[in-house]
Motif scaffolding. Structure first.
Motif, PDB file in Angstrom:
ATOM      1  N   GLU A 148       0.858  -1.194   0.000  1.00  0.00           N
ATOM      2  CA  GLU A 148       0.000   0.000   0.000  1.00  0.00           C
ATOM      3  C   GLU A 148       0.890   1.238   0.000  1.00  0.00           C
ATOM      4  O   GLU A 148       1.720   1.408   0.894  1.00  0.00           O
ATOM      5  CB  GLU A 148      -0.916   0.015   1.214  1.00  0.00           C
ATOM      6  N   ASP A 187       1.155   5.678  -0.603  1.00  0.00           N
ATOM      7  CA  ASP A 187       0.386   6.827  -0.113  1.00  0.00           C
ATOM      8  C   ASP A 187      -0.391   7.522  -1.228  1.00  0.00           C
ATOM      9  O   ASP A 187      -1.121   8.469  -0.968  1.00  0.00           O
ATOM     10  CB  ASP A 187       1.287   7.829   0.622  1.00  0.00           C
ATOM     11  N   TYR A 188      -0.203   7.091  -2.480  1.00  0.00           N
ATOM     12  CA  TYR A 188      -1.107   7.543  -3.546  1.00  0.00           C
ATOM     13  C   TYR A 188      -1.042   6.551  -4.697  1.00  0.00           C
ATOM     14  O   TYR A 188      -0.218   5.637  -4.721  1.00  0.00           O
ATOM     15  CB  TYR A 188      -0.795   8.976  -4.004  1.00  0.00           C
ATOM     16  N   ARG A 189      -1.926   6.737  -5.683  1.00  0.00           N
ATOM     17  CA  ARG A 189      -2.085   5.762  -6.760  1.00  0.00           C
ATOM     18  C   ARG A 189      -0.901   5.784  -7.718  1.00  0.00           C
ATOM     19  O   ARG A 189      -0.358   6.837  -8.051  1.00  0.00           O
ATOM     20  CB  ARG A 189      -3.391   6.046  -7.537  1.00  0.00           C
ATOM     21  N   ASN A 200      -4.735  -3.689  -8.822  1.00  0.00           N
ATOM     22  CA  ASN A 200      -5.093  -2.641  -7.868  1.00  0.00           C
ATOM     23  C   ASN A 200      -6.338  -3.112  -7.109  1.00  0.00           C
ATOM     24  O   ASN A 200      -7.447  -3.052  -7.613  1.00  0.00           O
ATOM     25  CB  ASN A 200      -5.356  -1.337  -8.605  1.00  0.00           C
ATOM     26  N   HIS A 219      -7.541  -2.147  -3.978  1.00  0.00           N
ATOM     27  CA  HIS A 219      -8.338  -1.170  -3.226  1.00  0.00           C
ATOM     28  C   HIS A 219      -7.561   0.129  -3.101  1.00  0.00           C
ATOM     29  O   HIS A 219      -6.464   0.146  -2.527  1.00  0.00           O
ATOM     30  CB  HIS A 219      -8.679  -1.719  -1.837  1.00  0.00           C
ATOM     31  N   GLU A 220      -8.113   1.191  -3.671  1.00  0.00           N
ATOM     32  CA  GLU A 220      -7.501   2.513  -3.599  1.00  0.00           C
ATOM     33  C   GLU A 220      -6.007   2.452  -3.896  1.00  0.00           C
ATOM     34  O   GLU A 220      -5.596   2.265  -5.025  1.00  0.00           O
ATOM     35  CB  GLU A 220      -7.790   3.168  -2.234  1.00  0.00           C
ATOM     36  N   PHE A 221      -5.147   2.539  -2.866  1.00  0.00           N
ATOM     37  CA  PHE A 221      -3.703   2.588  -3.086  1.00  0.00           C
ATOM     38  C   PHE A 221      -3.022   1.247  -2.767  1.00  0.00           C
ATOM     39  O   PHE A 221      -1.809   1.192  -2.579  1.00  0.00           O
ATOM     40  CB  PHE A 221      -3.071   3.701  -2.239  1.00  0.00           C
ATOM     41  N   TYR A 258      -1.987  -2.593  -3.795  1.00  0.00           N
ATOM     42  CA  TYR A 258      -1.690  -3.360  -5.002  1.00  0.00           C
ATOM     43  C   TYR A 258      -1.213  -4.766  -4.636  1.00  0.00           C
ATOM     44  O   TYR A 258      -0.500  -4.948  -3.641  1.00  0.00           O
ATOM     45  CB  TYR A 258      -0.596  -2.672  -5.830  1.00  0.00           C
TER      46      TYR A 258
END
Length: 297
Positions: free
Chosen positions: A226, A228-230, A247, A249-251, A253
């Protein structure tokens, strides 16, 4: 082959306990038969030991058909059922002598088996005075009395404490050095500690048949990370040996690598070089436990 099972099915009224089960076990293998409660493990073992008949299919043990040649199957198989049937009022040596008479084996065999199974300190006691661990040893001793070439054990470590578990595991491994062992359990750690191969059954059907070494030497691994951003998937695919990126969930992988090398340090270096913060970093390896849950959940 020591055991050959071909299309075995078993019905209890309208309930199908086994559904066209097929597999074979080579001489000298220690095979774990793994599955959740009610999957059909005990039913198949009772068929292989001639205690019950299959509804369909054939099974051969040591070259003998379990339906047509039951006496020879019984002579060549040692069986420890899930509920170990013992005469609690009998002394250990008395019980083994009684069974030696049934098998028509020499009484001199009794002392050898007592020593092999570690029963010497308790051999002077009645079975009712023994701990569960030693009662399991008596059951194993009885199964080994007639020197069978195949040993079939149904949940042999259920209810044992950690010290008893270690002792029984070691005993089974020792026995398995010159016999074929077919071991039923629902405890995955037992298979990993004792067996060469695992067969998984679920709802009466075989869902996996693998060598333990295949699971240990898996050439793929998945890292869960995980940031802190995509991040674009294409950037993560530039990592060494990266095979796929998801991906989830959100950030977060999941990165699958086609190597057995631990790739977490590479992911960490990637984050450092790209000024990313890592909020979590875990390795998700294939294992017997994950395989079991995947196939039986």
């Amino acid at each position: 082959m020591s055991i050959e099972v071909d299309g075995i099915s078993k019905y209890y009224d309208k309930q199908k306990a086994l559904d066209e089960v097929s597999f074979s076990v080579k001489k000298g293998e220690i095979v774990g038969f793994l599955g959740p409660n009610g999957a059909g493990k005990s039913t198949l073992m009772k068929i292989l030991t001639t205690y019950i008949d299959a509804s369909e299919g054939t099974a051969i043990v040591n070259g003998f058909d379990v339906s047509l040649d039951k006496k020879n199957v019984q002579r060549s198989v040692g069986y420890l059922p899930e509920h170990n049937p013992l005469y609690l009022e009998m002394y250990v040596k008395e019980y083994l002598a009684f069974n030696a008479g049934i098998y028509k084996v020499s009484k001199s065999r009794i002392q050898d088996i007592i020593e092999l199974t570690g029963l010497t300190p308790e051999a002077h006691k009645t079975i009712g005075q023994l701990s569960k661990g030693y009662r399991q040893r008596v059951g194993l001793a009885n199964a080994l009395l007639h020197d069978p070439s195949v040993l079939i054990l149904d949940e042999p470590t259920t209810g044992l404490d950690p010290n008893q578990l270690i002792d029984i595991r070691h005993l089974i491994k020792t026995i398995g050095s010159d016999k074929t062992v077919f071991l039923s359990t629902h405890i995955m750690q037992e298979v990993e500690a004792i067996c060469d191969r695992v067969i998984i059954i679920n709802k009466g059907q075989i869902v996996a048949d693998k060598k333990l070494q295949e699971l240990r030497d898996d050439k793929e691994q998945t890292i869960i990370v995980e940031f802190d951003y995509r991040i674009e998937d294409a950037f993560l695919l530039k990592l060494p040996n990266a095979k796929s990126v998801k991906n989830v969930h959100e950030f977060v992988y999941e990165i699958t690598f086609s190597t057995s090398e631990d790739m977490r340090s590479h992911v960490f270096d990637f984050a450092h070089d790209n000024e990313l913060k890592i909020l979590q970093l875990n390795q998700k390896n294939a294992s017997l436990e994950s395989l079991f849950h995947e196939l039986t959940s």
